[in-house]
Design a protein around this motif. Structure first.
Motif, short mmCIF file in Angstrom:
data_model
loop_
_atom_site.label_atom_id
_atom_site.label_comp_id
_atom_site.label_asym_id
_atom_site.label_seq_id
_atom_site.Cartn_x
_atom_site.Cartn_y
_atom_site.Cartn_z
N UNK A 277 1.08 -1.65 -0.27
CA UNK A 277 -0.06 -0.09 0.19
C UNK A 277 0.99 1.06 0.13
N UNK A 278 -0.04 2.46 -1.09
CA UNK A 278 1.42 3.81 -0.79
C UNK A 278 1.10 4.75 -0.06
N UNK A 279 -0.34 4.89 0.40
CA UNK A 279 -0.92 5.55 1.81
C UNK A 279 -0.94 5.97 2.85
N UNK A 280 0.74 6.37 3.48
CA UNK A 280 1.12 6.20 4.70
C UNK A 280 0.21 5.43 5.80
N UNK A 281 -1.39 5.52 6.33
CA UNK A 281 -2.17 5.29 6.65
C UNK A 281 -2.57 3.50 6.04
N UNK A 282 -2.95 3.66 4.78
CA UNK A 282 -2.86 2.24 4.66
C UNK A 282 -1.35 1.60 4.77
N UNK A 283 -0.73 1.88 4.84
CA UNK A 283 0.09 0.55 5.24
C UNK A 283 0.52 1.36 6.16
N UNK A 284 0.44 1.68 7.09
CA UNK A 284 0.78 1.33 8.60
C UNK A 284 -1.05 0.62 9.24
N UNK A 285 -2.01 0.20 9.26
CA UNK A 285 -3.23 0.09 9.74
C UNK A 285 -2.70 -2.16 9.63
N UNK A 286 -2.81 -2.48 8.80
CA UNK A 286 -2.52 -3.69 8.21
C UNK A 286 -0.91 -3.68 9.64
N UNK A 287 -0.44 -2.98 9.55
CA UNK A 287 0.77 -3.58 9.97
C UNK A 287 0.97 -3.95 11.92
N UNK A 288 -0.28 -2.73 12.58
CA UNK A 288 -0.66 -2.72 13.73
C UNK A 288 -1.46 -4.13 14.17
N UNK A 289 -2.40 -4.61 12.62
CA UNK A 289 -2.93 -5.33 14.13
C UNK A 289 -2.13 -6.86 12.97
N UNK A 290 -0.70 -6.89 13.13
CA UNK A 290 -0.29 -7.98 12.67
C UNK A 290 -0.59 -8.72 11.34
N UNK A 291 -0.27 -7.59 10.20
CA UNK A 291 -0.22 -7.94 8.58
C UNK A 291 0.46 -7.49 7.91
N UNK A 292 0.37 -7.92 6.93
CA UNK A 292 1.00 -7.46 6.21
C UNK A 292 0.94 -6.54 5.27
N UNK A 293 0.97 -5.43 4.64
CA UNK A 293 0.50 -4.67 3.79
C UNK A 293 0.76 -3.91 2.65
#
Length: 381
Positions: A277-293
């Motif tokens: 994912x390119x947008x910062x929020x869309x990149x960060x969100x899955x990582x905060x829930x233990x998923x790859x972005x």
């Protein structure tokens, strides 16, 4: 063996020609981004515990917009998580971030051994016109500081075919660059990418660019002047002293494996090409829930691998190895391109000798037209 590309999407200013994934750094969650970047690296490498990383390239955006502390955290993570002990470790940098030695010292202390500095021009008026915030004098300070700290593997980028740029102006930038006596130089013709300020100005008829003939003269000037100074062209846009070719970029051109970490990064592992994912929020969100972005995976068909083998290999002066081609695809080049190669040879665009297929000097100027000839009409089984 593989490379690793790490994307830092933050910039202090957006250049008018740039279409890379980037955002203004002000107000961005930079500490969180660095932490999640390291988390992504841990998650991916846990799936590839035996993969040896031999080159690391940190690009952007502008990686040197990070603070010294953030740079230290990132570099330590590279060593710890990627098990990266030795090899080429490149950071992209802007001159205005290197006017003091604090960031340079951190990079050097943490094993970065190559810098790629975005200069683009030595003409202050041109720099203003393209949206750069450094000035020519800053380049000299940055290079001096880098050398003072202990860097010797330094590269700078130049762009030609810039708005209102004359051939003499580009020649002057080339000469100023070579006077710095660096081991590596990259020089690119301006490409008008969608979603850039320059593209919009072009659509409005407000962008005055050099003619194609002047552009060709500028490129030939670069080839001739670099060679005269012992910087040999090893790829369409890259020149180096012997032993200083960019090893990470050679991985790309040899169609080899690389991991991509960070917002908008691409990776290529075996036949799996993936895109974060390119947008910062869309990149960060899955990582905060233990998923790859990862936004998407693409299983690259053999036909597409073969096309890319030709496109990428022909960018290099070494060319496409016919032996390597056969070992990879169990087909000869002639079995796939039996009509294409002889036709391009007859047009003086390709040459074939010593088991390699290469662009001629004429072919370098018409690279995109040559590459299009290697698109396959039908997929191979």
């Amino acid at each position: 063996m593989a490379g690793a590309y790490i994307h830092i999407p933050f910039c202090e200013h957006i250049c008018y020609y740039c279409d890379f994934n980037k955002v203004f750094i002000e107000g961005q969650p930079v500490d969180d981004y660095v932490a999640m970047l390291l988390k992504e690296m841990r998650m991916v490498m846990a799936e590839h515990p035996d993969e040896k990383i031999e080159t690391v390239y940190v690009g952007g955006g502008t990686p040197t917009t990070l603070t010294p502390k953030q740079l230290a955290t990132l570099c330590q993570g590279v060593h710890d998580i990627l098990h990266f002990d030795s090899g080429e470790f490149t950071f992209e940098a802007n001159p205005n971030d290197l006017l003091t030695t604090d960031k340079l010292q951190v990079l050097h202390d943490y094993g970065v051994n190559r810098l790629s500095i975005g200069v683009q021009s030595f003409n202050d008026e041109v720099l203003k016109r393209i949206g750069r915030i450094h000035r020519a004098k800053d380049v000299y300070v940055a290079i001096a500081n880098a050398r003072k700290v202990g860097f010797d593997n330094l590269s700078i980028d130049l762009i030609f075919r810039l708005p209102d740029q004359s051939r003499d102006d580009f020649l002057n930038s080339l000469q100023n660059a070579l006077d710095l006596d660096l081991p590596h130089y990259s020089t690119y013709s301006l490409i008008l990418e969608r979603k850039t300020i320059f593209y919009n100005l072009m659509r409005q008829g407000k962008l005055r660019l050099p003619t194609q003939d002047i552009e060709a003269d500028m490129y030939q000037d670069a080839i001739d002047l670099m060679e005269a100074h012992g910087r040999h062209q090893y790829e369409i846009s890259n020149f180096a002293k012997d032993g200083y070719q960019c090893q990470h970029n050679l991985l790309y051109w040899e169609n080899d494996k690389y991991f991509g970490f960070g917002a908008g990064a691409f990776g290529y592992l075996g036949r799996d090409r993936y895109h974060n994912y390119g947008p910062i929020k869309q990149y960060l969100t899955p990582l905060h829930t233990e998923h790859l972005p990862v936004l998407a995976h693409h299983l690259v068909p053999v036909s597409e691998q073969i096309e890319e083998e030709m496109f990428l290999g022909l960018r290099t002066m070494r060319g496409v190895s016919e032996k390597r081609f056969y070992e990879r695809y169990h087909l000869t080049v002639d079995a796939v391109y039996g009509e294409t190669v002889p036709e391009l040879e007859s047009q003086g665009l390709l040459q074939r000798n010593d088991g390699f297929i290469r662009l001629t000097n004429k072919g370098k100027f018409l690279g995109n037209e040559v590459f299009q000839q290697f698109l396959l009409d039908e997929p191979l089984i």
